[in-house]
Design an enzyme around this catalytic site. Structure first.
Site, PDB file in Angstrom:
ATOM      1  N   ARG A   1      76.172   8.161  29.030  1.00 56.79           N
ATOM      2  CA  ARG A   1      76.379   8.081  30.294  1.00 56.79           C
ATOM      3  C   ARG A   1      76.231   6.547  30.717  1.00 56.79           C
ATOM      4  O   ARG A   1      75.433   5.908  30.202  1.00 56.79           O
ATOM      5  CB  ARG A   1      75.107   8.566  30.995  1.00 56.79           C
ATOM      6  CG  ARG A   1      75.300  10.214  31.406  1.00 56.79           C
ATOM      7  CD  ARG A   1      74.340  10.712  32.103  1.00 56.79           C
ATOM      8  NE  ARG A   1      74.366  11.972  32.620  1.00 56.79           N
ATOM      9  CZ  ARG A   1      73.603  12.836  33.122  1.00 56.79           C
ATOM     10  NH1 ARG A   1      72.571  12.257  33.582  1.00 56.79           N
ATOM     11  NH2 ARG A   1      73.883  14.088  33.199  1.00 56.79           N
TER      12      ARG A   1
ATOM     13  N   GLU B   1      81.218  15.887  25.682  1.00 52.83           N
ATOM     14  CA  GLU B   1      81.530  17.248  26.490  1.00 52.83           C
ATOM     15  C   GLU B   1      81.788  18.308  25.385  1.00 52.83           C
ATOM     16  O   GLU B   1      81.409  19.347  25.233  1.00 52.83           O
ATOM     17  CB  GLU B   1      82.362  17.127  27.377  1.00 52.83           C
ATOM     18  CG  GLU B   1      81.824  16.262  28.788  1.00 52.83           C
ATOM     19  CD  GLU B   1      80.878  16.989  29.375  1.00 52.83           C
ATOM     20  OE1 GLU B   1      80.645  18.448  28.960  1.00 52.83           O
ATOM     21  OE2 GLU B   1      79.976  16.590  30.045  1.00 52.83           O
TER      22      GLU B   1
ATOM     23  N   GLY C   1      77.742  23.056  14.092  1.00 55.43           N
ATOM     24  CA  GLY C   1      78.364  24.461  14.142  1.00 55.43           C
ATOM     25  C   GLY C   1      79.642  24.379  15.124  1.00 55.43           C
ATOM     26  O   GLY C   1      80.241  23.452  15.547  1.00 55.43           O
TER      27      GLY C   1
ATOM     28  N   TYR D   1      86.573  23.868  31.749  1.00 54.19           N
ATOM     29  CA  TYR D   1      85.300  23.217  32.079  1.00 54.19           C
ATOM     30  C   TYR D   1      85.461  21.584  31.498  1.00 54.19           C
ATOM     31  O   TYR D   1      84.992  20.718  32.255  1.00 54.19           O
ATOM     32  CB  TYR D   1      84.089  23.764  31.320  1.00 54.19           C
ATOM     33  CG  TYR D   1      83.237  23.034  31.000  1.00 54.19           C
ATOM     34  CD1 TYR D   1      82.105  22.884  32.242  1.00 54.19           C
ATOM     35  CD2 TYR D   1      82.642  22.113  30.095  1.00 54.19           C
ATOM     36  CE1 TYR D   1      81.112  21.799  32.358  1.00 54.19           C
ATOM     37  CE2 TYR D   1      81.603  21.320  29.999  1.00 54.19           C
ATOM     38  CZ  TYR D   1      80.977  21.225  30.994  1.00 54.19           C
ATOM     39  OH  TYR D   1      79.795  20.266  31.222  1.00 54.19           O
TER      40      TYR D   1
ATOM     41  N   ASP E   1      79.185  24.358  34.357  1.00 52.17           N
ATOM     42  CA  ASP E   1      78.549  24.926  33.062  1.00 52.17           C
ATOM     43  C   ASP E   1      77.451  25.808  33.381  1.00 52.17           C
ATOM     44  O   ASP E   1      77.338  26.466  34.239  1.00 52.17           O
ATOM     45  CB  ASP E   1      78.111  23.791  32.231  1.00 52.17           C
ATOM     46  CG  ASP E   1      77.196  22.888  32.813  1.00 52.17           C
ATOM     47  OD1 ASP E   1      76.458  23.448  34.009  1.00 52.17           O
ATOM     48  OD2 ASP E   1      76.469  22.091  32.195  1.00 52.17           O
TER      49      ASP E   1
ATOM     50  N   CYS F   1      62.038  20.481  43.937  1.00 46.50           N
ATOM     51  CA  CYS F   1      63.500  20.561  43.851  1.00 46.50           C
ATOM     52  C   CYS F   1      64.242  19.680  45.148  1.00 46.50           C
ATOM     53  O   CYS F   1      63.487  20.342  46.346  1.00 46.50           O
ATOM     54  CB  CYS F   1      64.146  21.801  43.962  1.00 46.50           C
ATOM     55  SG  CYS F   1      65.957  22.210  43.966  1.00 46.50           S
TER      56      CYS F   1
HETATM   57 FE1  SF4 Z   1      66.695  26.003  41.732  1.00 45.14          FE
HETATM   58 FE2  SF4 Z   1      64.364  26.551  42.936  1.00 45.14          FE
HETATM   59 FE3  SF4 Z   1      66.169  24.427  43.560  1.00 45.14          FE
HETATM   60 FE4  SF4 Z   1      66.602  26.861  44.333  1.00 45.14          FE
HETATM   61  S1  SF4 Z   1      64.903  25.645  45.052  1.00 45.14           S
HETATM   62  S2  SF4 Z   1      68.016  25.217  43.452  1.00 45.14           S
HETATM   63  S3  SF4 Z   1      65.902  28.010  42.582  1.00 45.14           S
HETATM   64  S4  SF4 Z   1      64.888  24.872  41.455  1.00 45.14           S
END
Ligand code: SF4
Length: 353
Positions: free
Chosen positions: A24, A42, A86, A125, A143, A205
């Protein structure tokens, strides 16, 4: 759903948290990564983890730094370098693809998905990944990690694999025109690092506020998977025949499982208890006490190791390889396991070592 918000949040997160991987460039780089390196990584990453791939990738790039160099590689040397990774059809396709790019495309990978897909071993892909990552084309890369993220973001309840077309449709709605390569890698990284299968880290997240599965309270239940069918069992025998400090190896036929790889001689692998019909020599074979277990995609194998020592090298087809250098024979994992069992058992089974 606020598609634009998701894109921006994910790209901002990627700018700060992108995984550093040898194939990358950092996010937002002016330059694009070398398509050869993107393609190689990939192909290696198909069904294989980043941790397992990294060393192989670095060795391949050091030995064959360009697609032309890889195209000129000796088939046997390349198969040996691939040993242990593999899914050996990938290595055979790697050679064929490098030769097609060198011979038919002037040593340059095409930059569009459709043209990439005409090359050996490049499916939907991989074509999308190369187009997006190497050429910054707005291709949708799906993926297993991305599948999981999309299934959760949109709370898609249908089980995999039937849900794949629906997941792809939703994924396509997210693909941006700006920075599509970074976006594709951001989705992959989110799935690999935060939106993990069993315990998604939704608290960290960047797109949780738009995630339907998170809002519904149990994101780990998605994506739903159809129960796996049990793998059928097969049995086989590998032959350890040694003479004068060497052991007999063979190169497997180019087509079929582990095609083109170095191996101990071995008969067919079937559901029946195997006999010694495929032995390279009629002699007094002794079976090692233990057996090798190995799981392939479509079956699980129990491989016994039959052992014999000849006083001098008999006239049999194959390659006599020094026992002390078996580590460098380029054996795929199942035969490396059988060779280790042979090494560990020869004193007990045949004595006099
Ligand atoms: Fe994934 Fe949780 Fe983010 Fe939703 S909130 S995309 S379930 S990590």
């Amino acid at each position: 759903m606020a598609v634009e918000n998701i894109r921006n949040a994910l790209l901002d997160w990627y700018d700060a948290n992108a995984r550093s991987l040898p194939w990358r460039l950092p996010p937002g780089s002016e330059k694009r990564p070398d398509p050869y390196g993107v393609w190689l990584s990939e192909v290696m990453l198909q069904q294989t983890t980043v941790a397992a791939v990294t060393g192989y990738y670095q060795r391949f790039i050091a030995r064959w730094p360009t697609v032309r160099a890889l195209a000129a590689a000796d088939d046997g040397a390349l198969m040996s370098a691939w040993a242990g990774l593999g899914y050996y059809a990938r290595a055979r396709n790697l050679i064929a693809c490098a030769r097609a790019v060198a011979g038919e495309h002037g040593g340059r990978f095409p930059d569009a998905e459709a043209a990439l897909r005409t090359l050996p071993g490049i499916g939907a892909y991989t074509a999308a990944a190369i187009a997006a990552i190497a050429f910054d084309r707005p291709a949708t890369v799906v993926d297993g990690n991305v599948e999981r993220v999309v299934a959760r973001l949109f709370a898609i309840p249908d089980p995999l694999p039937d849900a794949k077309p629906l997941i792809r449709q939703h994924a396509e709605t997210l693909t941006p025109e700006q920075r599509p390569g970074d976006f594709a890698q951001a989705m992959m990284d989110l799935g690999a690092t935060l939106c993990t299968p069993r315990a998604p880290a939704c608290g960290r997240c960047p797109v949780s506020r738009w995630c339907r599965a998170f809002a519904e309270g149990d994101p780990a239940r998605l994506p739903v998977k159809r129960p796996k069918q049990l793998r059928p069992q097969r049995q086989g025998i590998a032959y350890w025949l040694e003479a004068e400090g060497k052991v007999l190896l063979v190169r497997r036929p180019a087509k079929g499982l582990l095609g083109g790889m170095m191996a101990l001689p071995s008969g067919p692998w079937t559901t029946e208890e195997p006999g010694l019909d495929a032995a390279p020599l009629r002699t007094d074979w002794k079976i090692a006490d233990e057996a090798v277990s190995h799981v392939f995609t479509h079956f699980a194998l129990t491989l016994k190791v039959a052992m014999a020592r000849a006083p001098a090298r008999p006239e049999v087809s194959g390659i006599w390889h020094p026992i002390s250098e078996l580590n460098h024979a380029g054996l795929p994992t199942v035969f490396a396991k059988a060779a280790r069992l042979g090494l560990a058992s020869r004193q007990k089974i045949m004595g006099g070592v």
